[in-house]
Design a protein around this motif. Structure first.
Motif, PDB file in Angstrom:
ATOM      1  N   LYS A 172       0.831  -1.203   0.000  1.00 12.51           N
ATOM      2  CA  LYS A 172       0.000   0.000   0.000  1.00 12.51           C
ATOM      3  C   LYS A 172       0.867   1.255   0.000  1.00 12.51           C
ATOM      4  N   THR A 173       1.925   1.250   0.787  1.00 14.36           N
ATOM      5  CA  THR A 173       2.826   2.399   0.830  1.00 14.36           C
ATOM      6  C   THR A 173       3.514   2.589  -0.509  1.00 14.36           C
ATOM      7  N   LEU A 174       3.993   1.498  -1.101  1.00 13.03           N
ATOM      8  CA  LEU A 174       4.637   1.582  -2.410  1.00 13.03           C
ATOM      9  C   LEU A 174       3.665   2.104  -3.456  1.00 13.03           C
ATOM     10  N   ARG A 175       2.449   1.589  -3.461  1.00  9.32           N
ATOM     11  CA  ARG A 175       1.429   2.056  -4.395  1.00  9.32           C
ATOM     12  C   ARG A 175       1.187   3.553  -4.220  1.00  9.32           C
ATOM     13  N   ASP A 176       1.051   4.001  -2.979  1.00  8.43           N
ATOM     14  CA  ASP A 176       0.790   5.407  -2.711  1.00  8.43           C
ATOM     15  C   ASP A 176       1.958   6.287  -3.129  1.00  8.43           C
ATOM     16  N   SER A 223       0.523  10.041  -3.865  1.00  9.73           N
ATOM     17  CA  SER A 223      -0.200  10.513  -2.684  1.00  9.73           C
ATOM     18  C   SER A 223       0.660  10.513  -1.423  1.00  9.73           C
ATOM     19  N   ILE A 224       1.829   9.859  -1.473  1.00  8.44           N
ATOM     20  CA  ILE A 224       2.816   9.924  -0.393  1.00  8.44           C
ATOM     21  C   ILE A 224       4.138  10.385  -1.018  1.00  8.44           C
TER      22      ILE A 224
END
Length: 53
Positions: free
Chosen positions: A7-11, A16-17
């Motif tokens: 999820k962090t990688l996707r964001d 978005s991050i």
């Protein structure tokens, strides 16, 4: 990797991050791969039209 890592990688890839400074090269590589994939998809459609006639 666990789900949170994905999820962090996707964001990070979708913007978005924010990336850390040492990750910007990875973003550039991802953008280039994405651009090539889009280009290849366009060529696939053109090839289909030529071969499908």
């Amino acid at each position: 990797m666990i789900n949170d890592d994905f999820k962090t990688l996707r964001d990070k890839l979708n913007g978005s991050i924010a990336h850390s400074d040492d990750e910007m090269e990875l973003q550039e590589q991802w953008n280039e791969l994405h651009r090539r994939a889009e280009e290849d998809a366009l060529n696939d459609d053109e090839n289909w039209e030529v071969c499908g006639e």
